[in-house]
Design a protein around this motif. Sequence first.
Motif, short mmCIF file in Angstrom:
data_model
loop_
_atom_site.label_atom_id
_atom_site.label_comp_id
_atom_site.label_asym_id
_atom_site.label_seq_id
_atom_site.Cartn_x
_atom_site.Cartn_y
_atom_site.Cartn_z
N VAL A 1 0.83 -1.20 0.00
CA VAL A 1 0.00 0.00 0.00
C VAL A 1 0.87 1.25 0.00
O VAL A 1 1.86 1.34 0.73
N GLY A 2 0.47 2.23 -0.82
CA GLY A 2 1.10 3.54 -0.82
C GLY A 2 0.10 4.58 -0.35
O GLY A 2 -1.10 4.47 -0.64
N MET B 1 -1.97 -1.10 -4.17
CA MET B 1 -3.12 -0.26 -3.88
C MET B 1 -2.64 1.03 -3.22
O MET B 1 -1.55 1.06 -2.64
N ALA B 2 -3.45 2.07 -3.35
CA ALA B 2 -3.03 3.37 -2.83
C ALA B 2 -4.21 4.09 -2.20
O ALA B 2 -5.37 3.87 -2.56
N VAL C 1 -2.89 0.59 -10.36
CA VAL C 1 -2.96 0.57 -8.90
C VAL C 1 -4.40 0.80 -8.44
O VAL C 1 -5.03 1.80 -8.79
N HIS C 2 -4.94 -0.14 -7.66
CA HIS C 2 -6.25 0.03 -7.04
C HIS C 2 -6.18 1.23 -6.08
O HIS C 2 -5.20 1.37 -5.33
N VAL D 1 -10.25 -5.34 -3.33
CA VAL D 1 -9.08 -5.58 -4.15
C VAL D 1 -8.83 -7.08 -4.31
O VAL D 1 -8.43 -7.55 -5.38
N LEU D 2 -9.11 -7.84 -3.26
CA LEU D 2 -8.91 -9.28 -3.30
C LEU D 2 -10.07 -10.01 -4.00
O LEU D 2 -10.04 -11.24 -4.13
N GLY D 3 -11.08 -9.27 -4.42
CA GLY D 3 -12.20 -9.88 -5.11
C GLY D 3 -13.22 -10.52 -4.19
O GLY D 3 -14.06 -11.30 -4.64
#
Length: 328
Positions: free
Chosen positions: A6-7, A63-64, A85-86, A293-295
Amino acid sequence: MTSLRVGLLGVGMMGRHHARVIREVEGVELVAIADPGGDPHGVGGDLGVLPDIESLIRAGVDMAVVAVPTRFHEDAALKLAAAGVHTLVEKPIAHTLEAGQRMVDAFASAGLVGAVGHVERFNPALQEMRRRLEAGELGEVYQIATRRQSTFPARIADVGVAKDLASHDIDLTSWVAQSEYTTVFAQTAHKSGREYEDMITVTGRLANGVIVNHLVNWLSPMKERLTVVTGDRGTFIADTSTGDLTFYANGTIPLEWESISTFRGVSEGDITRYSFAKREPLRVEHEAFRDAVLGKPSDVVTMEQGLRTLTVVEGALESAGTGRSIAF
């Protein structure tokens, strides 16, 4: 299981809380922080603080979270979408509807999760209220009214109270009622000498017939965060400042006081304050983003929903400027 990288872009008043919560959530790892303004709250730690969104992307994130002023949301989000990036952007989604639509389109075409940080949806009082409404405990819902008042936030400089605060109430109301706004009428006031409004009242109607009312300002000496839902069995009151949910039931006991019994309305019944788990809303929001994000099944606030909320807010501001009701 490998953690998602993660950002975080922006470590101001809200970003510092995102940094703390990301570090607490299972399955994710905060690997990069960027902020052109530095690190005023000292949240970077061993990571330090990168200078811009480009360097954040180069850090290799899955992801951010974008927690910079609203006018910068679009630029950051489009660059993150282009990099695959999500992204979760703080509310409101963008500074204009056109910018918000470009963000929606970019994440949809890239097949990425784009989310908006309308954190009030994840307040335990509102989550419990919606669960009980879905179970039919209030019967038919007639009205939803919110009050969101507090002192002036020096941190907000680029939007007025409608986009900063009323957007919370518009999003949560539509979510609680599971229905979209069809009309709004609003009035605003400018009392602080700033360019943007600092008081707004909004009335409207949802597609399911529920009438709504929002009283919002940041010029009150007290803090108030209430959502009142009235139906044919009584009233729910959610206090999102404390996470409490109270139910005021319609009375079922016959009245013997003649002057009251002649009134053909409802009477007071039992009052119940519910006990339930109260988790930090921001943490629940981040878990929902991770799951999306993981669905996995998730109630994350999508960019499409965030854009709809901004559409209603813009409609309210247009109404206040023209004196006319706005239909969607």
